[in-house]
Design an enzyme around this catalytic site. Structure first.
Site, PDB file in Angstrom:
ATOM      1  N   HIS A 199       3.512  11.766  -3.907  1.00 22.22           N
ATOM      2  CA  HIS A 199       3.120  10.372  -3.686  1.00 22.22           C
ATOM      3  C   HIS A 199       3.727   9.854  -2.396  1.00 22.22           C
ATOM      4  O   HIS A 199       4.785  10.305  -1.959  1.00 22.22           O
ATOM      5  CB  HIS A 199       3.480   9.487  -4.880  1.00 22.22           C
ATOM      6  CG  HIS A 199       4.955   9.377  -5.150  1.00 22.22           C
ATOM      7  ND1 HIS A 199       5.741   8.402  -4.580  1.00 22.22           N
ATOM      8  CD2 HIS A 199       5.774  10.102  -5.925  1.00 22.22           C
ATOM      9  CE1 HIS A 199       6.986   8.533  -5.003  1.00 22.22           C
ATOM     10  NE2 HIS A 199       7.029   9.571  -5.822  1.00 22.22           N
ATOM     11  N   ASP A 223       4.371   6.509  -1.653  1.00 17.91           N
ATOM     12  CA  ASP A 223       4.916   5.159  -1.747  1.00 17.91           C
ATOM     13  C   ASP A 223       6.395   5.209  -2.109  1.00 17.91           C
ATOM     14  O   ASP A 223       6.963   6.277  -2.275  1.00 17.91           O
ATOM     15  CB  ASP A 223       4.141   4.339  -2.782  1.00 17.91           C
ATOM     16  CG  ASP A 223       4.256   4.932  -4.186  1.00 17.91           C
ATOM     17  OD1 ASP A 223       4.303   6.170  -4.310  1.00 17.91           O
ATOM     18  OD2 ASP A 223       4.302   4.160  -5.145  1.00 17.91           O
ATOM     19  N   ASP A 270      13.191   9.506  -1.013  1.00 10.64           N
ATOM     20  CA  ASP A 270      12.093   9.570  -1.968  1.00 10.64           C
ATOM     21  C   ASP A 270      11.257  10.826  -1.745  1.00 10.64           C
ATOM     22  O   ASP A 270      11.766  11.922  -1.812  1.00 10.64           O
ATOM     23  CB  ASP A 270      11.269   8.287  -1.932  1.00 10.64           C
ATOM     24  CG  ASP A 270      10.475   8.077  -3.221  1.00 10.64           C
ATOM     25  OD1 ASP A 270      10.886   8.622  -4.260  1.00 10.64           O
ATOM     26  OD2 ASP A 270       9.457   7.398  -3.189  1.00 10.64           O
ATOM     27  N   GLU A 330       2.430   5.315  -7.099  1.00 15.06           N
ATOM     28  CA  GLU A 330       2.962   6.096  -8.215  1.00 15.06           C
ATOM     29  C   GLU A 330       4.114   5.350  -8.880  1.00 15.06           C
ATOM     30  O   GLU A 330       4.320   5.467 -10.082  1.00 15.06           O
ATOM     31  CB  GLU A 330       3.425   7.471  -7.707  1.00 15.06           C
ATOM     32  CG  GLU A 330       3.841   8.434  -8.802  1.00 15.06           C
ATOM     33  CD  GLU A 330       5.298   8.311  -9.219  1.00 15.06           C
ATOM     34  OE1 GLU A 330       5.643   8.776 -10.298  1.00 15.06           O
ATOM     35  OE2 GLU A 330       6.107   7.721  -8.472  1.00 15.06           O
ATOM     36  N   GLU A 331       4.850   4.594  -8.101  1.00 12.46           N
ATOM     37  CA  GLU A 331       6.017   3.893  -8.637  1.00 12.46           C
ATOM     38  C   GLU A 331       5.640   2.628  -9.408  1.00 12.46           C
ATOM     39  O   GLU A 331       6.476   2.040 -10.070  1.00 12.46           O
ATOM     40  CB  GLU A 331       6.986   3.529  -7.507  1.00 12.46           C
ATOM     41  CG  GLU A 331       7.516   4.723  -6.725  1.00 12.46           C
ATOM     42  CD  GLU A 331       8.512   5.568  -7.492  1.00 12.46           C
ATOM     43  OE1 GLU A 331       8.844   5.235  -8.649  1.00 12.46           O
ATOM     44  OE2 GLU A 331       8.956   6.581  -6.945  1.00 12.46           O
ATOM     45  N   GLU A 370       7.770  16.354  -7.282  1.00 13.52           N
ATOM     46  CA  GLU A 370       8.711  15.268  -7.600  1.00 13.52           C
ATOM     47  C   GLU A 370      10.108  15.872  -7.766  1.00 13.52           C
ATOM     48  O   GLU A 370      10.260  16.888  -8.428  1.00 13.52           O
ATOM     49  CB  GLU A 370       8.273  14.578  -8.892  1.00 13.52           C
ATOM     50  CG  GLU A 370       9.070  13.359  -9.253  1.00 13.52           C
ATOM     51  CD  GLU A 370       8.733  12.144  -8.399  1.00 13.52           C
ATOM     52  OE1 GLU A 370       9.626  11.317  -8.194  1.00 13.52           O
ATOM     53  OE2 GLU A 370       7.581  12.029  -7.947  1.00 13.52           O
TER      54      GLU A 370
END
Length: 147
Positions: free
Chosen positions: A21, A23, A52, A81-82, A109
């Protein structure tokens, strides 16, 4: 701000997708300005988005580029995603993504270097069942719902 998810594929159908992701967590709860990057005394970079998934997304891109010609290579890059999972929803609803015949998705992740099978998700199910309260053999909707 308009955001987009990316589905990129090269080669024949099938294979596994690499996913990450793009974001960050929302800019709330910070004691300092999250938009002001700074390095602390220990040399650790602080600021919104300083770590991140940047490295993981870059690794997915480089791994997909390294896949030999003739072998399927797919990238799924999402947003939100968050928070709302809007990017994952867009990919799941994409006719192109569904047509690729993917065997699975490797989600990049961070997990503390421990492989994890599965990922956080949300499933909503609506079920209706009917029972009766007749005696001597009452029927429970709960026991019939699986039939």
């Amino acid at each position: 701000m308009a955001k987009r998810a990316l589905v990129a594929h090269r080669g024949p159908p099938g294979g596994y997708a690499l996913s990450g992701h793009m974001d960050t967590v929302p800019a709330t709860g910070w004691q300092d300005d999250p938009w002001d990057p700074r390095v602390d005394a220990a040399g650790v970079l602080h600021g919104l988005g300083s770590v991140d998934m940047k490295g993981a997304v870059a690794a997915c891109i480089m791994a997909a580029r390294a896949v030999p010609d003739g072998v399927p290579a797919t990238l799924l890059l999402t947003t939100d995603e968050e928070t709302t999972k809007a990017g994952a929803r867009a990919v799941a609803e994409s006719a192109f993504a569904r047509s690729l015949g993917l065997r699975g998705i490797v989600v990049a992740e961070p997990t503390g270097l421990v492989p994890v099978r599965g990922h956080r998700s949300s499933v909503n199910i609506v079920a209706r069942a009917q029972g009766c309260r007749r005696i001597p053999r009452p029927a429970s909707a709960a026991t019939r719902i699986g039939r």
